[in-house]
Enzyme design. Structure first.
Site, PDB file in Angstrom:
ATOM      1  N   CYS A   1      -2.425 -15.945  -0.074  1.00 15.72           N
ATOM      2  CA  CYS A   1      -2.333 -14.659   0.537  1.00 15.72           C
ATOM      3  C   CYS A   1      -2.858 -15.130   2.136  1.00 15.72           C
ATOM      4  O   CYS A   1      -2.588 -14.058   3.096  1.00 15.72           O
ATOM      5  CB  CYS A   1      -3.411 -13.563   0.334  1.00 15.72           C
ATOM      6  SG  CYS A   1      -3.041 -13.106  -1.457  1.00 15.72           S
TER       7      CYS A   1
ATOM      8  N   HIS B   1     -11.099 -25.246   3.685  1.00 14.58           N
ATOM      9  CA  HIS B   1     -10.326 -25.554   2.542  1.00 14.58           C
ATOM     10  C   HIS B   1     -11.452 -25.906   1.838  1.00 14.58           C
ATOM     11  O   HIS B   1     -12.150 -27.224   2.049  1.00 14.58           O
ATOM     12  CB  HIS B   1      -9.110 -26.446   2.531  1.00 14.58           C
ATOM     13  CG  HIS B   1      -7.940 -26.191   1.526  1.00 14.58           C
ATOM     14  ND1 HIS B   1      -8.393 -26.545   0.146  1.00 14.58           N
ATOM     15  CD2 HIS B   1      -6.852 -26.003   1.488  1.00 14.58           C
ATOM     16  CE1 HIS B   1      -7.530 -26.244  -0.621  1.00 14.58           C
ATOM     17  NE2 HIS B   1      -6.360 -25.907   0.435  1.00 14.58           N
TER      18      HIS B   1
ATOM     19  N   HIS C   1     -13.051  -5.426  16.517  1.00 15.89           N
ATOM     20  CA  HIS C   1     -12.365  -4.892  15.372  1.00 15.89           C
ATOM     21  C   HIS C   1     -12.167  -5.997  14.261  1.00 15.89           C
ATOM     22  O   HIS C   1     -12.078  -7.121  14.535  1.00 15.89           O
ATOM     23  CB  HIS C   1     -11.099  -4.239  15.644  1.00 15.89           C
ATOM     24  CG  HIS C   1     -10.913  -3.251  16.975  1.00 15.89           C
ATOM     25  ND1 HIS C   1     -11.159  -2.081  16.414  1.00 15.89           N
ATOM     26  CD2 HIS C   1     -10.668  -3.632  18.095  1.00 15.89           C
ATOM     27  CE1 HIS C   1     -11.368  -1.454  17.766  1.00 15.89           C
ATOM     28  NE2 HIS C   1     -10.851  -2.335  18.829  1.00 15.89           N
TER      29      HIS C   1
ATOM     30  N   HIS D   1      -8.097  -8.943   5.015  1.00 11.56           N
ATOM     31  CA  HIS D   1      -7.138  -9.085   4.023  1.00 11.56           C
ATOM     32  C   HIS D   1      -7.484  -8.049   3.177  1.00 11.56           C
ATOM     33  O   HIS D   1      -8.550  -8.104   2.376  1.00 11.56           O
ATOM     34  CB  HIS D   1      -7.103 -10.440   3.483  1.00 11.56           C
ATOM     35  CG  HIS D   1      -6.083 -10.591   2.139  1.00 11.56           C
ATOM     36  ND1 HIS D   1      -4.934 -10.250   2.512  1.00 11.56           N
ATOM     37  CD2 HIS D   1      -6.384 -10.805   1.051  1.00 11.56           C
ATOM     38  CE1 HIS D   1      -4.106 -10.376   1.150  1.00 11.56           C
ATOM     39  NE2 HIS D   1      -5.083 -10.629   0.479  1.00 11.56           N
TER      40      HIS D   1
ATOM     41  N   HIS E   1      -4.664   0.869   0.274  1.00 14.56           N
ATOM     42  CA  HIS E   1      -4.306   2.167  -0.675  1.00 14.56           C
ATOM     43  C   HIS E   1      -2.642   2.689  -0.429  1.00 14.56           C
ATOM     44  O   HIS E   1      -2.046   2.915  -1.431  1.00 14.56           O
ATOM     45  CB  HIS E   1      -5.227   3.437   0.037  1.00 14.56           C
ATOM     46  CG  HIS E   1      -4.819   4.600  -0.561  1.00 14.56           C
ATOM     47  ND1 HIS E   1      -3.919   5.707  -0.185  1.00 14.56           N
ATOM     48  CD2 HIS E   1      -5.561   5.617  -1.569  1.00 14.56           C
ATOM     49  CE1 HIS E   1      -3.957   6.796  -0.999  1.00 14.56           C
ATOM     50  NE2 HIS E   1      -4.838   6.609  -1.861  1.00 14.56           N
TER      51      HIS E   1
ATOM     52  N   ASN F   1      -1.696  -4.684  -2.157  1.00 19.13           N
ATOM     53  CA  ASN F   1      -1.894  -6.157  -1.892  1.00 19.13           C
ATOM     54  C   ASN F   1      -0.509  -6.951  -1.618  1.00 19.13           C
ATOM     55  O   ASN F   1       0.171  -7.077  -2.467  1.00 19.13           O
ATOM     56  CB  ASN F   1      -2.715  -6.944  -2.851  1.00 19.13           C
ATOM     57  CG  ASN F   1      -3.061  -8.332  -2.521  1.00 19.13           C
ATOM     58  OD1 ASN F   1      -2.456  -8.737  -1.401  1.00 19.13           O
ATOM     59  ND2 ASN F   1      -3.865  -9.162  -3.259  1.00 19.13           N
TER      60      ASN F   1
END
Length: 465
Positions: free
Chosen positions: A169, A248, A338, A342, A371, A375
């Site tokens: 993602c 990572h 801001h 994700h 919403h 995803n």
């Protein structure tokens, strides 16, 4: 023979001016501006309302009553609304037996629609693009997806192309990081990054609960973005990349396997999400912020950050890390305006919100993106950004922190500076006035929140009819 001091001074001044100028020019060439981005919006006939979601779940004859209840109740509490988009083969009832054509059709639609919109809005031609990066984690084709784009738009022979797979993602941020590194050695270039995911060919047909979750959360979506390091286009840029930190933690076995594509015991392939996911996210997030925060916070907040870091045992905190406690004692709002989180799920959004002490206003864009669009994997961040823009929150000089997590396990974050007030129409244009939803009722809860064995049997009979 004596030294001529005035002449030496002149040469020294020239030497210093030359190298300072060279340094400044080299720094100027390393900029990374975003000119525009275009998110994908599916067709109305592919929207997943409550009833259609339930019907898709009920079509899986491998599941028992407990599995049906688990799936429907997961959808109930997922935070996903009724207007997300499914791949065409899901709507046609072919999710359990997708073919190669279905996968390519899904990718073509997302890639070409967003690219077409991006080029139309910016006025560039496909032949102007110097660098092309495409990231799709769960589909690898031959020729590559980048080759499909080059063939479709008849791009130049010398275009530099990169096809990223298996990055999860957070692949969108990885693609941007690749572009900014290429910009350091290739001046005055235009680069396109296409971020999406192949959903239609990756429906899980088994009944392992940790692998059934992906069926509930992931939806069709994606985004194409245009970047440049050409300062001649600076006035056209909407944002400038100021900081990028990639982390990572794949060396930790549990983190490596918490998001993984595998086959279950019955041979069904799917994407497994384990209970260790939030802990892996906390570990990666902690390490990432340790590098990121000194680059974005003011001095007085950095002193507090140093205090927090040195007065607690860092290693022991990392081992017992909880996502809600990562940023304990810090105030990122002193350097960030801001937060683009994700939209991977309610747990991730709420965990990050608590860890950074964010308000409901701060995490609203991520909640609403989840919403409205679900995803959408690597494309998700840009729906969150689009929400902020549609709400006219993004003003010149604002700093935006993008927070992404991905399989491996990775945490990749970056900071953008807004170059001008952002208020152009985007994928949210026709529905932004309805968000946040005024009614708190959840249609999934209204229809399926009361599920029991008898109701599930009734739904299965209805579906069979």
């Amino acid at each position: 023979m004596g030294f001529n001091i005035p002449i030496l001074s002149v040469f020294l001044i020239i030497y210093i001016v030359f190298y300072v100028t060279r340094f400044v020019l080299r720094r100027r060439d390393k900029c990374c501006y975003m000119l525009h981005y275009e998110c994908y919006k599916g067709k109305d006939e592919r929207k997943l309302d409550t009833e259609r979601c339930a019907n898709i779940v009920m079509r899986n004859k491998n599941l028992g009553i407990d599995e049906y209840k688990f799936l429907l109740q997961t959808i109930v509490s997922s935070g996903i609304g009724e207007e997300t988009y499914a791949p065409t083969n899901f709507i046609e009832g072919k999710e359990q037996c997708p073919d190669y054509h279905d996968a390519l059709t899904e990718m073509d639609e997302i890639m070409f629609e967003t690219l077409q919109g991006l080029l139309a809005k910016t006025g560039f031609n496909p032949s102007d693009i110097d660098i092309l990066v495409v990231n799709v984690s769960l589909l690898s084709t031959v020729p590559s997806l980048t080759a499909r784009i080059i063939n479709r738009y008849k791009m130049r022979e010398d275009i530099k192309v990169f096809n990223l797979t298996g990055m999860g993602c957070s692949a969108s941020v990885i693609g941007i990081d690749l572009v900014q590194h290429l910009f350091k050695t290739h001046p005055n270039k235009l680069a396109v990054v296409v971020s999406t995911e192949s959903m239609g060919s990756n429906w899980y047909c088994g009944k392992e609960r940790s692998m059934m979750l992906s069926n509930c959360l992931f939806r069709s979506g994606g985004c194409s973005m245009l970047f440049t390091n050409n300062r001649a286009f600076k006035d056209r840029a909407i944002m400038k990349l100021t900081c990028m930190v990639r982390t990572h933690v794949g060396s930790i076995d549990e983190a490596h396997t918490c998001c993984i594509q595998v086959e279950d015991d019955e041979g069904y392939q799917g994407f497994r999400l384990t209970k260790f996911l939030t802990k892996a996210a906390a570990q990666a997030f902690t390490i990432n912020l340790k590098v990121l925060l000194p680059k974005v916070l003011p001095l007085w907040e950095l002193l507090r950050y140093v205090y927090v870091s040195t007065t607690q045992n860092y290693k022991s905190r990392l081992l017992r890390a909880k996502l809600e406690e990562v940023g304990k004692g810090l105030n990122l709002k002193t350097g960030i305006d801001h937060f683009c989180i994700h939209p991977g799920g309610r747990a991730v959004i709420e965990g990050v919100g608590k860890s950074l002490r964010l308000s409901e206003h701060d995490i609203e864009p991520a909640r609403m993106a989840l919403h409205r669009f679900g995803n959408t994997s690597a494309g998700g961040l840009w729906y969150v950004l689009g929400y902020m823009e549609a709400k006219k929150r993004l003003k010149k000089g604002n700093k935006i922190l993008m927070i992404s997590f991905g399989a491996g396990f990775k945490c990749n974050n970056c900071v953008w500076e807004v170059m001008k007030d952002m208020d152009e129409g985007n994928v949210w244009e026709d529905c932004i006035d309805n968000y946040p939803p005024k009614a708190k009722a959840n249609p999934f809860i209204e229809k399926y929140g009361w599920l029991n064995d008898d109701s599930v049997n009734f739904l299965r009979l209805q579906d069979n009819k």
